[in-house]
Write a protein that holds these residues in place. Sequence first.
Motif, PDB file in Angstrom:
ATOM      1  N   LEU A 120       0.685  -1.188   0.150  1.00  0.00           N
ATOM      2  CA  LEU A 120       0.102  -0.057   0.026  1.00  0.00           C
ATOM      3  C   LEU A 120       0.988   1.231   0.050  1.00  0.00           C
ATOM      4  N   LEU A 121       1.037   1.800  -1.102  1.00  0.00           N
ATOM      5  CA  LEU A 121       1.849   3.021  -1.185  1.00  0.00           C
ATOM      6  C   LEU A 121       1.050   4.285  -1.507  1.00  0.00           C
ATOM      7  N   PRO A 122       1.214   5.183  -0.342  1.00  0.00           N
ATOM      8  CA  PRO A 122       0.536   6.368  -0.539  1.00  0.00           C
ATOM      9  C   PRO A 122       1.119   7.328  -1.544  1.00  0.00           C
ATOM     10  N   VAL A 123       0.133   8.323  -2.300  1.00  0.00           N
ATOM     11  CA  VAL A 123       0.478   9.138  -3.295  1.00  0.00           C
ATOM     12  C   VAL A 123       0.135  10.624  -2.771  1.00  0.00           C
ATOM     13  N   ASP A 124      -0.758  10.519  -1.788  1.00  0.00           N
ATOM     14  CA  ASP A 124      -0.782  11.956  -0.897  1.00  0.00           C
ATOM     15  C   ASP A 124       0.667  12.409  -0.915  1.00  0.00           C
ATOM     16  N   SER A 125       0.961  13.713  -1.171  1.00  0.00           N
ATOM     17  CA  SER A 125       2.621  13.997  -0.881  1.00  0.00           C
ATOM     18  C   SER A 125       3.008  13.742   0.546  1.00  0.00           C
ATOM     19  N   GLU A 126       2.047  14.157   1.298  1.00  0.00           N
ATOM     20  CA  GLU A 126       2.636  14.254   2.742  1.00  0.00           C
ATOM     21  C   GLU A 126       2.929  12.769   3.449  1.00  0.00           C
ATOM     22  N   HIS A 127       1.990  11.878   2.728  1.00  0.00           N
ATOM     23  CA  HIS A 127       2.030  10.287   3.304  1.00  0.00           C
ATOM     24  C   HIS A 127       3.098   9.671   2.550  1.00  0.00           C
ATOM     25  N   SER A 128       3.577  10.191   1.229  1.00  0.00           N
ATOM     26  CA  SER A 128       4.675   9.552   0.441  1.00  0.00           C
ATOM     27  C   SER A 128       5.593  10.040   1.375  1.00  0.00           C
ATOM     28  N   ALA A 129       5.851  11.283   1.578  1.00  0.00           N
ATOM     29  CA  ALA A 129       7.057  11.848   2.563  1.00  0.00           C
ATOM     30  C   ALA A 129       7.149  11.004   4.016  1.00  0.00           C
ATOM     31  N   LEU A 130       6.139  10.562   4.408  1.00  0.00           N
ATOM     32  CA  LEU A 130       6.145   9.942   5.688  1.00  0.00           C
ATOM     33  C   LEU A 130       6.722   8.503   5.419  1.00  0.00           C
ATOM     34  N   HIS A 131       6.213   7.839   4.428  1.00  0.00           N
ATOM     35  CA  HIS A 131       6.447   6.465   4.096  1.00  0.00           C
ATOM     36  C   HIS A 131       8.024   6.669   3.821  1.00  0.00           C
ATOM     37  N   GLN A 132       8.341   7.681   3.074  1.00  0.00           N
ATOM     38  CA  GLN A 132       9.934   7.522   2.931  1.00  0.00           C
ATOM     39  C   GLN A 132      10.833   7.983   4.277  1.00  0.00           C
ATOM     40  N   CYS A 133      10.296   8.674   4.938  1.00  0.00           N
ATOM     41  CA  CYS A 133      11.202   9.122   6.174  1.00  0.00           C
ATOM     42  C   CYS A 133      10.729   7.861   7.262  1.00  0.00           C
ATOM     43  N   LEU A 134       9.997   7.069   7.148  1.00  0.00           N
ATOM     44  CA  LEU A 134       9.673   5.703   8.106  1.00  0.00           C
ATOM     45  C   LEU A 134      10.319   4.649   7.564  1.00  0.00           C
ATOM     46  N   GLU A 135      10.676   4.524   6.436  1.00  0.00           N
ATOM     47  CA  GLU A 135      11.181   3.314   5.626  1.00  0.00           C
ATOM     48  C   GLU A 135      12.372   2.831   6.320  1.00  0.00           C
ATOM     49  N   GLY A 136      12.345   1.333   6.838  1.00  0.00           N
ATOM     50  CA  GLY A 136      13.422   0.876   7.431  1.00  0.00           C
ATOM     51  C   GLY A 136      13.570   1.205   8.844  1.00  0.00           C
ATOM     52  N   ARG A 137      12.944   2.160   9.488  1.00  0.00           N
ATOM     53  CA  ARG A 137      12.917   2.463  10.826  1.00  0.00           C
ATOM     54  C   ARG A 137      12.368   1.480  11.693  1.00  0.00           C
ATOM     55  N   ALA A 138      12.653   1.093  12.809  1.00  0.00           N
ATOM     56  CA  ALA A 138      12.189   0.314  13.914  1.00  0.00           C
ATOM     57  C   ALA A 138      10.778   1.208  14.444  1.00  0.00           C
ATOM     58  N   ARG A 139       9.691   0.519  14.680  1.00  0.00           N
ATOM     59  CA  ARG A 139       8.380   1.398  14.869  1.00  0.00           C
ATOM     60  C   ARG A 139       8.367   1.986  16.412  1.00  0.00           C
ATOM     61  N   ASP A 140       9.354   1.231  17.092  1.00  0.00           N
ATOM     62  CA  ASP A 140       9.388   2.063  18.352  1.00  0.00           C
ATOM     63  C   ASP A 140      10.635   2.968  18.629  1.00  0.00           C
ATOM     64  N   SER A 141      11.021   3.391  17.694  1.00  0.00           N
ATOM     65  CA  SER A 141      11.832   4.604  17.532  1.00  0.00           C
ATOM     66  C   SER A 141      11.494   5.740  17.189  1.00  0.00           C
ATOM     67  N   VAL A 142      10.065   5.433  16.545  1.00  0.00           N
ATOM     68  CA  VAL A 142       9.421   6.613  16.340  1.00  0.00           C
ATOM     69  C   VAL A 142       8.576   7.393  17.513  1.00  0.00           C
ATOM     70  N   HIS A 143       8.733   8.652  17.583  1.00  0.00           N
ATOM     71  CA  HIS A 143       7.981   9.358  18.530  1.00  0.00           C
ATOM     72  C   HIS A 143       6.520   9.927  17.880  1.00  0.00           C
ATOM     73  N   SER A 144       6.725  10.434  16.822  1.00  0.00           N
ATOM     74  CA  SER A 144       5.548  11.121  16.259  1.00  0.00           C
ATOM     75  C   SER A 144       5.448  11.613  15.097  1.00  0.00           C
ATOM     76  N   LEU A 145       4.424  11.825  14.352  1.00  0.00           N
ATOM     77  CA  LEU A 145       4.308  12.406  12.812  1.00  0.00           C
ATOM     78  C   LEU A 145       3.998  13.788  12.913  1.00  0.00           C
ATOM     79  N   VAL A 146       4.498  14.488  12.005  1.00  0.00           N
ATOM     80  CA  VAL A 146       4.114  15.899  11.592  1.00  0.00           C
ATOM     81  C   VAL A 146       3.612  16.036  10.163  1.00  0.00           C
ATOM     82  N   LEU A 147       2.546  16.249  10.207  1.00  0.00           N
ATOM     83  CA  LEU A 147       2.066  16.457   8.810  1.00  0.00           C
ATOM     84  C   LEU A 147       1.748  17.930   8.561  1.00  0.00           C
ATOM     85  N   THR A 148       2.372  18.394   7.281  1.00  0.00           N
ATOM     86  CA  THR A 148       2.124  19.816   6.929  1.00  0.00           C
ATOM     87  C   THR A 148       1.140  20.160   6.033  1.00  0.00           C
TER      88      THR A 148
END
Length: 360
Positions: A120-148
């Motif tokens: 499931l690959l987002p095309v919305d620019s914000e979610h595409s951005a988040l997908h790329q910033c999150l890729e390969g990161r352990a979920r428990d290392s994520v503090h929060s998301l910032v949508l612009t």
Amino acid sequence: MPVRRIALLGATGSIGRQALDVVERNPELELCALASGSADLTELARVHGVAHVQVGGDLTELLEAARPDVVLNAVVGFAGVGATLWALEHGVTLALANKESLVAAGELALAARERGGGLLLPVDSEHSALHQCLEGRARDSVHSLVLTASGGPFRGRTRGQLEDVTAEEALAHPTWSMGPKITIDSATLANKGLELIEAHFLFGIPYDAIEIVLQPTSVVHSLVRFRDGAALAHLGYPDMSVPISYALTYPERAATEVPQLDLAAGVTLEFLAPDLDTFPLLALAREAGEAGGTFPAVFNAANEVAVAAFLEGRLPFLAIAEVVDDALAAADGSPARDLADLVEADAGARRLAERGVPVA
Ligand SMILES: NC(=O)c1ccc[n+]([C@@H]2O[C@H](COP(=O)([O-])OP(=O)(O)OC[C@H]3O[C@@H](n4cnc5c(N)ncnc54)[C@H](OP(=O)(O)O)[C@@H]3O)[C@@H](O)[C@H]2O)c1
């Protein structure tokens, strides 16, 4: 990359037309199906040599016949829900622009993805951005998301200044050129509300760990904050070719014609808090998302009805939020067990919303 057969749903729209350009640039992308709501597709199908074409109706019939490798769902509104669920259920890569389907059918979509096991690959620019910033990161290392959010054409205005705004004024978006529905959603901030719910379902992040900030130049497409205090951002000029190309060529990241950011020429990166009193749809979306069940579907359906009425000149701009608020207050939000339940909840919310909209 082996050839990918793409079903382009919403081929005549803003995203659809940009997707056609991306396909033309990449020989490994091939169109196998086209769909629109009412526009004739004969010429487009002839030019691209596409055999499977559908105007309106049940999109899953088209997908069953075409059996694509990738579904690019660029339909506007709840009409895209069947195609979203079909792709997820069948494990077919879903490039998702149609955020309304994920908002309305979030729980069903996650269950279908679990069963189907596809991408499931987002095309919305914000979610595409988040997908790329999150890729390969352990979920428990994520503090929060910032949508612009750009803040739309009415950023900085008071409610009094929004009483008489016309559809023409609301359609004049400062940074993005998009279809009419999403452009009005950007002016009311409902779009960011839909994106908040979309991000929750896409990335499994709780609502209280998703922040919305305004970034008027739309150069920062979103950020991920990590527990060590670092924040990763995705930057670029606002151009949907980038997330469309990313989703269609993932994980290869094909070249596009979008210029590189000219940082030395000056790029303004100002961030501001959204004005939730003037733009109540953002807070209403958060409440609907947190309430869960079919409340997000009700939010979406009522918003679709109200936006259509505003575009037709039947409803004032500020009443869009009132219609959505009233529909949410009247709804029971009971969960949808299947698509039939969801379609019923959507139809019920539309009836509730129509009551608040003056007849033409
Ligand atoms: N535009 C953007 O930059 C942008 C950015 C991020 C996300 N999105 C999302 O992408 C989606 C599409 O947005 P858009 O701006 O491209 O909208 P748009 O320009 O209004 O285009 C909508 C497309 O959907 C088709 N359509 C409508 N009802 C349909 C139905 N029942 N069955 C099949 N096709 C149907 C339309 O066909 P007709 O031409 O026949 O009406 C048209 O091709 C929306 O969910 C939006 O939120 C858009």
